[in-house]
Design a protein around this motif. Structure first.
Motif, short mmCIF file in Angstrom:
data_model
loop_
_atom_site.label_atom_id
_atom_site.label_comp_id
_atom_site.label_asym_id
_atom_site.label_seq_id
_atom_site.Cartn_x
_atom_site.Cartn_y
_atom_site.Cartn_z
N GLU A 1 0.80 -1.23 0.00
CA GLU A 1 0.00 0.00 0.00
C GLU A 1 0.83 1.28 0.00
O GLU A 1 0.35 2.34 0.41
N HIS B 1 -0.45 4.45 -1.60
CA HIS B 1 -1.56 5.12 -0.94
C HIS B 1 -1.11 6.00 0.23
O HIS B 1 -1.92 6.77 0.77
N GLN C 1 -11.80 8.41 -2.02
CA GLN C 1 -10.87 9.51 -2.28
C GLN C 1 -11.37 10.47 -3.36
O GLN C 1 -10.58 11.16 -4.00
#
Length: 261
Positions: free
Chosen positions: A109, A112, A134
């Motif tokens: 991740e 992110h 988002q």
């Protein structure tokens, strides 16, 4: 065949999509009309009518239990209850935290991550929660995962952890303003008790976002926790804490067996 949990959620749309949502390609079917009030079932075009799918696979029995709708009960846990009932249960049956360590160690991740403070004592990783697509800042939902691995939850916090909590609080506010333009006065920063996983983390959501788990029976504002610990460094360990449990939760059964419910 492995068990799996599939979560389907309608995604939000922003003001720029309104022309499409209300355009000729959308169908409207009247459901109710009463004086000036009208209710319609609408079918917008697919590009503004997406469904987000979150998959947990393979899902353990605990995952299946977590995502099954059940009757809820409120439990009030004392300091002794935590030592005698809750903590032994947690040590026996908590979820794997490998996915958390993968994030902290940079193995998952990383695209992110919004902010990363590498300090081993007071650092944390800030990234979007899976519940946020988002797209809309007013639906903002971030999680700050602390780097220290010896703090399971709110119950473990003492006055010695104030530098960590204050760093998360102030640094998160600065990063959210920088990245998303949302001021501190529109943020809700809180810890869950009981949390969904037992590695200290803080939830950061926009005040306009109606998110699960932000109610008074589970969420504890980070500012309140900091202020309480400044007055009494042992308050989180010693004060009674209330939290909801599902009807088939094994922890609820243990509270019942102990005559605490």
């Amino acid at each position: 065949m492995d068990n799996a949990v599939l979560i389907l959620e309608k995604t939000s749309f922003d003001n720029s999509d309104l022309d499409t949502v209300l355009g000729d390609a959308t169908t409207f079917r009247l459901q109710l009309k009463n004086d000036i009030y009208h209710s319609y079932l609408t079918r917008p075009p697919p590009d503004v009518n997406e469904v987000k799918a979150t998959l947990v696979c393979p899902a353990t029995a605990k995952h299946l239990e977590k995502y099954t709708q059940q009757e809820m009960f409120l439990v009030t846990e004392t300091e002794q209850d935590y030592r005698d009932i809750t903590l032994p249960f947690l040590l026996e049956s908590q979820f794997s935290l490998q996915w958390v360590y993968n994030i902290l160690e940079g193995r998952a991740e990383q695209n992110h991550v919004v902010f990363d403070d590498p300090d081993p004592e007071n650092g944390f990783v800030l990234l979007p929660d899976l519940k946020w697509d988002q797209k809309e800042a007013t639906q903002l939902y971030l999680v700050a995962i602390c780097r220290r691995r010896n703090i399971k939850s709110l119950r473990d916090l003492t006055g010695n952890h104030l530098p960590l909590l204050e760093n998360v609080f102030f640094q998160t506010q600065a990063e959210v303003l920088s990245h998303f333009g949302v001021p501190a006065s529109q943020l809700r920063c809180y810890l869950h008790y009981q949390p969904s996983y037992y590695h200290l983390h803080v939830h950061i959501t926009h005040l306009a976002a109606d998110v699960p788990g932000s109610g008074v029976e589970r969420a504890h504002l980070l500012t309140d926790v900091i202020h309480d610990l400044r007055r009494d460094g042992d308050v989180c360990r010693t004060r009674p804490l209330s939290f909801p449990l599902r009807s088939n939760d094994e922890l609820l059964a243990r509270f019942r067996d102990a005559g605490r419910l």
